[in-house]
Design an enzyme around this catalytic site. Structure first.
Site, PDB file in Angstrom:
ATOM      1  CE  LYS A 500      -0.134  -0.343   5.038  1.00 48.46           C
ATOM      2  NZ  LYS A 500      -0.850  -0.949   6.158  1.00 48.46           N
ATOM      3  CE1 TYR A 725      10.309  32.783   1.571  1.00 46.11           C
ATOM      4  CE2 TYR A 725      10.697  30.419   1.678  1.00 46.11           C
ATOM      5  CZ  TYR A 725      10.337  31.543   0.959  1.00 46.11           C
ATOM      6  OH  TYR A 725      10.004  31.436  -0.366  1.00 46.11           O
TER       7      TYR A 725
HETATM    8  C1  LIG Z   1      -0.195  -1.697   7.022  1.00 43.86           C
HETATM    9  C2  LIG Z   1      -0.786  -2.931   7.528  1.00 43.86           C
HETATM   10  C3  LIG Z   1       0.006  -4.042   7.893  1.00 43.86           C
HETATM   11  C4  LIG Z   1       1.506  -4.002   7.927  1.00 43.86           C
HETATM   12  O1  LIG Z   1       1.945  -3.359   9.094  1.00 43.86           O
HETATM   13  P1  LIG Z   1       3.481  -3.145   9.429  1.00 43.86           P
HETATM   14  O2  LIG Z   1       3.491  -2.583  10.776  1.00 43.86           O
HETATM   15  O3  LIG Z   1       4.001  -2.207   8.429  1.00 43.86           O
HETATM   16  O4  LIG Z   1       4.094  -4.490   9.334  1.00 43.86           O
HETATM   17  C5  LIG Z   1      -0.631  -5.219   8.235  1.00 43.86           C
HETATM   18  N1  LIG Z   1      -1.968  -5.287   8.256  1.00 43.86           N
HETATM   19  C6  LIG Z   1      -2.767  -4.238   7.962  1.00 43.86           C
HETATM   20  C7  LIG Z   1      -4.231  -4.400   8.016  1.00 43.86           C
HETATM   21  C8  LIG Z   1      -2.204  -3.021   7.596  1.00 43.86           C
HETATM   22  O5  LIG Z   1      -2.979  -1.988   7.306  1.00 43.86           O
END
Ligand SMILES: *Cc1c(COP(=O)(O)O)cnc(C)c1O
Length: 831
Positions: A500, A725
């Site tokens: 993702k 700035y």
């Molecule tokens: C992002 C996510 C993960 C992975 O989590 P990490 O802490 O990056 O390993 C696993 N399950 C779900 C539902 C997530 O949204």
């Protein structure tokens, strides 16, 4: 089928240990290796079908299923051994024994590959060299390297590494070095050795039969073990030791100038050799590691009979070694694979394998120059290259150079691929001026040329322009991290990887493509369009979409994406959608066990189950939940409670459904800290990108990203003045500042303003001065030696880590990674 008697006598030309790298079935022998997360025996049948007829299998892996497969093999030779890696080493050792050539072998913590490559460059004027491809120095890499030796060679240069005790003895027999080089010993933690001394003792075994041994005595631990052990086990060995500090035979000293270094060497004891002993040299590098590597090379050349003048002349030809194979986004939808590595056959094979592994674009193109200094007669060489090319099913082959052009007969279009095109150009200019560059589109293009052809001009023409800021993604590090977690969970547990948010900023299609190559079981994205982008880029793995919306159900189904269903409202919407179209779909049920973000609760279950029972066109593929605090030991009771609620609810659901969907719960921290939460599948996220939940895992992970930019301008500012700035950058001294080409719009957080953030320039940490601007930032470079405009600036890498950056601004590494804006181009590389 009867097993062949040992030892293995193969007629094959290629030793194959990875079924995916098969190119010439009839000429390959496959070594099936049973590893922790991978079993080569699973591919026996497939390889047999493709025409492989020589196999080495491991006794312990011969399940009844595998035996059945083997029993159908006709006209194949199969050898049964205890350990296929050792068998491969044995085969390479017998091959090595056919040749009497001198062999230089290099070991040590750092610099092995550079010293090997430099020696090959330096010695190529007098020797026909065979060397390890890339960093092939492992238990498998070494035999593959030695296997390349043939009658035309008169010098071998091989690098050797060990990662565990008791590996070196076998490798010594494979390589049989006559000249040894021990580059250095680092302090890096290694889980399999109890300390450095044990590691050095192991490495020194490589030289137990060497006639000459070269090392730097400033590494006192190496020095002691040479004195104690090497001299005892190999008393005849001529030992050449040098040091800048150590009292030893050869004293080295150096002075760094602007872009070169003057090195002087002096023999401490006057001996007949003093005559030809080299004295001072100019080397075209200034960093300590390069100086050390160069001195090892100088002493090797001296030992091989080069005099000072020869050595100096050769040193001037030294070039930085780029072992990287880089993948960049090109214009017109192309991907460019830029391989500036020496253009030899072994390198070409590796690069073609990498090209083959890129599924993002269906069209594959190779742009290749003449191959120089291969030691193979011209006709034979181009015949071999044409053969390699033919096996890869390219859609277009472009040869550039006089020699390759005059051998074009070997590359007739029909022999490359039925629909393929073949083009030749006399030189790079002719190619660039042709209409060819404009015609290339939506292809993966491998660009591979010997240095003198200047193929960087081709890359420049075809690449998407960057603004000086790039995020480099190390594909080997991703593979390392993936394998680390795979080893942890074992073969029974499946692996879903979270890609993702643009694969946590790393680049989703490229990362997904790599994960697909490595055979992970599932991918997950947050939104439908992320899943669509993966499908459009050649990803065919199952993909779960965590938060689809009714507006994109059509796309979801069109692209075979699988929705997470987390509420009754959503269940109804999705179910009505597919009912109306007479479809069916897999779904993934999300249970809320304490995270309180998305998911069904206990009270929802009766309605949910009723609904599912009357809608059999919804197939519950998996049931899952998410841990809220798996990385925090103070909440371990809470996490265990989540595990038990989850198990309880999943059981209820399975019972009602009448089938048992698989279950998954653990994120990266959960995988590491809660073996009981691994269940049927895990969901790896941040760990893949190099950040661990606990210290003991961190040492085994590698940082995946390096964010780099450049210095746009350098200024000298009086202490009474201010910078940036709001005049926020007050100065405590007259200050030299560098304006660097990165700002908060690129993902360099504004909270790094006014001394909170630091960057690395020439290895020196430089604090941010004043406020971070949208596209630029000013840093203090007063203390950086030799700083120049245009120079590289490291924002984060494996030294200045995202973990440290996150701490500075009170956030988590996830945010640092995912903030790198999409305007920053990603470059993917592997060694
Ligand atoms: C992002 C996510 C993960 C992975 O989590 P990490 O802490 O990056 O390993 C696993 N399950 C779900 C539902 C997530 O949204």
């Amino acid at each position: 089928m009867d097993f062949q008697t040992l030892p293995i006598h193969t007629t094959a030309q290629y030793l194959l240990n990875d079924s995916r790298q098969l190119s010439s079935p009839q000429r390959s022998i496959f070594f099936a290796i049973k590893g922790l997360h991978h079993d080569g025996h699973q591919f026996l049948e497939d390889l047999y079908r493709k025409g492989v007829r020589e196999f080495v299998v491991e006794e312990n892996a011969l399940s009844s299923k595998i035996q059945k497969v083997l029993s159908h093999f006709q006209d194949a030779k199969v050898w049964k051994v205890e350990n296929s890696i050792l068998a491969m080493q044995e085969v390479a050792k017998s091959h090595r024994e056919l040749f009497t050539l001198p062999v230089i072998s290099v070991t040590g913590s750092n610099g092995k590959t550079i010293v090997k490559e430099w020696l090959a460059q330096l010695l190529s004027n007098r020797f026909k060299v065979v060397k390890s491809p890339k960093s092939y120095n492992s238990q498998i890499g070494v035999p593959l390297s030695v296997w390349q030796i043939n009658e035309s060679h008169n010098l071998g240069i091989f690098e050797v590494g060990v990662s565990k005790p008791n590996e070196m003895e076998n490798l010594e027999r494979v390589v049989q070095p006559t000249i040894g080089i021990f580059t250095n010993i680092g302090t890096a933690h290694n889980e399999f050795f109890k300390d450095n001394t044990q590691k050095i003792r192991e490495k020194i075994k490589l030289f137990k039969n060497a006639k000459t041994f070269i090392y730097c005595a400033d590494y006192t631990e190496i020095d002691e073990i040479v004195e104690e052990e090497l001299r005892a086990i190999n008393p005849e060995c001529k030992i050449i030791s040098w040091g800048r500090v150590a009292e030893t035979a050869i004293r080295a000293d150096w002075e760094v100038e602007i872009d070169n270094t003057k090195v002087s060497l002096a023999l401490q004891n006057v001996s007949p050799e003093t005559e030809r002993f080299p004295t001072t040299f100019d080397i075209p590098f200034t960093d300590e590691a390069s100086i050390e590597n160069a001195i090892h090379c100088i002493l090797t050349l001296w030992h091989l009979g080069y005099n000072s003048t020869d050595i100096q002349a050769r040193l001037q030809t030294l070039r930085p070694v780029s072992m990287r194979l880089e993948m960049k986004q090109g214009i017109n939808g192309n991907y460019l694979i830029d391989d500036t590595y020496n253009n030899d056959l072994a390198g070409l094979t590796i690069a073609l394998n990498f090209l083959g592994q890129q599924k993002q674009r269906p069209q594959k193109v190779l742009i290749l120059s003449d191959l120089l200094e291969t030691g193979i007669p011209e006709k034979e060489l181009y015949k071999q290259i044409a053969h390699l090319v033919r096996e890869r099913q390219l859609s277009l082959f472009i040869g550039i150079g006089d020699v390759i052009s005059r051998n074009k007969a070997y590359f007739s279009a029909s022999s490359v691929k039925p629909s393929a095109e073949v083009k030749f150009f006399k030189n790079t200019q002719e190619f660039l001026e042709s209409s060819m560059p404009k015609q290339l589109h939506n292809s993966s293009i491998l660009i591979k040329g010997a240095r003198k052809y200047g193929f960087e001009q081709i890359v420049n023409r075809l690449v998407q322009k960057t603004h000086g800021t790039i995020l480099e993604i190390n594909l080997d590090a991703i593979t390392n991290n993936l394998n680390y977690y795979r080893d942890k969970i074992g073969q029974q547990v499946k692996m879903m990887v979270m890609v993702k948010a643009f694969a946590y900023g790393a680049g989703s299609t490229e990362v997904a493509n790599l994960l697909q190559f490595h055979g992970v079981d599932y991918l997950a994205v947050a939104y439908t369009d992320e899943g669509v982008a993966l499908r459009q880029n050649g990803v065919y793995l199952p993909i779960m979409v965590m938060n689809p919306s009714p507006n994109d159900f059509e796309q979801l189904l069109a692209y075979s994406l699988e929705p997470e269903i987390y509420s009754l409202r959503m269940l109804k919407e999705f179910s009505e959608y597919i009912d109306n179209r007479n479809l069916s779909s897999k779904i993934h049920l999300k249970i809320d066990t304490g995270m309180h973000r998305l998911g069904f609760e206990q009270d929802d279950l009766p309605t949910l189950l009723d609904y599912l029972q009357s809608n059999p066109n919804l197939w519950v593929s998996t049931i899952f939940s998410h841990l809220a605090a798996a990385d925090e030991s103070v909440y371990d009771d809470f996490t265990l409670h989540q595990v038990s609620i989850f198990t309880e609810m999943a059981n209820q659901i399975s019972e009602a459904l009448g089938y048992v969907p698989s279950r998954h719960l653990a994120n990266s921290a959960g995988i590491a800290r809660f073996p009981e939460a691994r269940l049927d599948m895990v969901r790896l996220g941040i760990g893949l990108y190099g950040v661990a939940a606990q210290e003991e895992d961190q040492v085994n992970l590698q940082m995946v990203g390096t964010l780099k930019t450049v210095i746009s301008q350098i200024k000298h500012i009086k202490s009474s003045d201010t910078v940036g700035y709001g005049r926020k950058g007050a100065l405590s001294r007259d200050t030299k500042t560098a304006t660097i080409a990165i700002g908060y719009a690129d993902g360099f957080d504004r909270r790094f303003s006014r001394g909170v953030g630091e960057v690395l320039i020439n290895g020196t940490r430089c604090k941010v001065v004043g406020n971070v601007c949208m596209d630029m930032t000013m840093v203090d470079v007063t203390d950086v030696p030799h700083v120049q405009e245009g120079e590289e600036v490291i924002v984060f890498n494996k030294e200045l880590t995202i973990i440290e950056l996150a701490k500075k601004i009170n956030t988590i590494p996830y945010e640092i990674l995912t903030s790198v804006s999409e305007r920053v181009k990603r470059v993917f590389y592997q060694l």
